[in-house]
Structures are given as C-alpha cells and as structure tokens.
Design an enzyme around this catalytic site. Structure first.
Site: not given
Length: 289
Positions: A43, A242, A277
């Site tokens: 990520n 992230d 997502g």
C-alpha cells in the site's frame, strides 16, 4: 528526486462491506465483496508511486495466484518489483477486512511476509543504500526491521518506520530511525502510556503522530505543532495511514520540509478515505493540486 525503497508486506485483501459489524456468534448479511491488492508495505509503495516517486519494493510473495495478482498490480502501479522474491513453502499474505459503521476490522495471515529474512536484505543492499528514503512497517519479522534500520543508520540513509500493527520498539530502533509515524494507540504502546507531548519533546522532527480527524502532531525543535486534518466525507478508512506514510515519504524525498510534507500527506490521506479500497482510492499527484 531520490528513490523510495519500501521493505514490507504484500497481502491480498478479502474485503466484505456491511451496514453492521457482526458480534461474536452473530451472522449478518453483507452488501459487497472484493478481492483487492493490499498489505501495508505494498500500500505504501503504491501511494508513493502514484504520487510520482521512483518506488521499489523488497518483499516476498507465495508461488500462487495471489502472488501473481499482487506482482502484476504493483507493476501496473509503477512500482519496481525486482526486490520481490517468490517463495514456495508458504502462501501470499492474506487479510480479511470487514468494513462497517464507517470503520474497519482486519484479520491478517502473514504467509510469505514472514519469509523475509536478513538474506533478502543482504541481496538487495545496493538498492537500499541507493535510496533517498527507506520505508518500513511491522507486518514482517521485527529482527528484519531492526536489521534494516541499523544498515540505514550506519550508511546515512533516511528511514521511516511506520509502527503498525502496534508493537513495542527497542530504544535503539527509535534512536536510529529518521522518522517514526505512530498513531495515538501505537504511541501509547511504544512509550508505556507516557504523555504524548512529553514524548514528542524528546524526539523533535522524528516522531510524527497521526490522530485521525484531529490531525497530526509533531515537535519542530522549538514547539509542538498540530497540523489539522482535511475535513471530508468518509467512505472507507482502509489504507488511510498507508497513504499518509507513502505521501509523506514522497514529499520528504522531493525536498519538502517536515511541515509541508505533513500537509501534503494529510491531503493525500483525506482524498483516500473518500474512496472505497486502499490502493484504488489513493490519489495521483493531479488529484492534490
């Protein structure tokens, strides 16, 4: 702009969305299911790459369809995967993610992420030493994280440690890392519940504490600064941390001050939580201009 080398986890995320989070022993009807590339390492690499940084990944995946899926995705996202090793004995890492009540719950199966050893670091030492910034998280063995921090410290390579999932850190690692980006929960675990401001004073321009909607706190060498978060409508918080770390590294490598880098990373994380997502919701540079 120097290159960013991310050493960390690659997972495939099995994402379930629901209006309600199931309690123990309870079954609830879900709304959607997705198979999404993830892992904190991957990520952060994608976040940095999408924002224009020259990004390399050192990691392990299993010799399976999830490994193929993950490598193809990283390459498609512009991440150089020459440091990723395919291992036979364990599967690619997996994460089961439940998104409900505007938050997420995650179970992680480490798999190949725990196959990363010092030998893989040694094989890629030249790449590590050429980095403008090395990014680490704690979804790989801690002795590998410590080994990399020592190599970076001894060779004057900047290293950013994102201490997630939360785990105690040795004082030597804290002292030798260039930047550490805990959230409030992780900070309390690392520093035995000491007062946040007291801890920040001890580590100026090193500790960058993310506080969700309350913003980001750090000590600039003179005083404690709070950089407010950007107010947005939250869709999915998966990958927000992230995105922040990848964006922070990208900004620092291009020469931004810590303050400007935090402002940029906040903006990137705020954009990411408005999308579903982790990697798919991360911004490209044009999204933040």
């Amino acid at each position: 702009m120097g290159k960013i080398v991310v050493i960390g986890s690659i997972n495939v995320d099995l994402v379930f969305t629901s209006d309600k989070r199931p309690q123990a022993g309870e079954t609830v009807m879900g709304k959607t299911f997705s198979l999404i590339p993830g892992g904190k390492g991957a990520n952060q690499a994608v976040a940095a790459s999408k924002l224009g940084a020259d990004t390399y990944m050192i990691a392990c995946v299993g010799n399976d369809s999830n490994g193929e899926f993950s490598l193809k995705n990283l390459n498609d996202m512009g991440v150089n995967t020459r440091g990723v090793k395919i291992v036979d004995e364990v599967p690619t890492g997996l994460a089961n993610i439940i998104v409900a009540d505007n938050d997420n719950s995650i179970i992680v199966i480490p798999g190949a992420n725990y196959a990363i050893g010092k030998d893989l670091i040694d094989e890629n030492k030249k790449l590590i030493l050429s980095a403008g910034m090395v990014l680490l998280q704690l979804e790989i063995p801690m002795e590998v994280v410590e080994y990399v921090v020592d190599i970076c410290f001894e060779n004057k390579v900047r290293v950013l440690v994102n201490p997630a999932p939360a785990a105690p850190l040795k004082k030597s690692l804290i002292d030798r890392a260039t930047y550490i980006t805990p959230n409030e929960h992780e900070l309390k675990l690392i520093f035995d519940n000491l007062d946040t401001d007291e801890v920040l004073k001890k580590y100026p321009n090193k500790l960058i504490v993310t506080m969700g909607s309350k913003g980001v706190k750090y000590h600039d060498g003179k005083e404690i600064r709070v950089i407010p978060s950007n107010k947005v409508d939250v869709v999915d918080t998966t990958g927000a941390g992230d995105t922040f770390c990848g964006a922070l590294a990208a900004a620092l490598v291009r020469g931004d001050s810590i303050r400007d880098a935090i402002i940029f990373a906040n903006k990137a994380a705020a954009f990411a939580v408005t999308k579903l997502g982790a990697q798919s919701g991360m911004p490209v540079l044009e999204d933040l201009l």
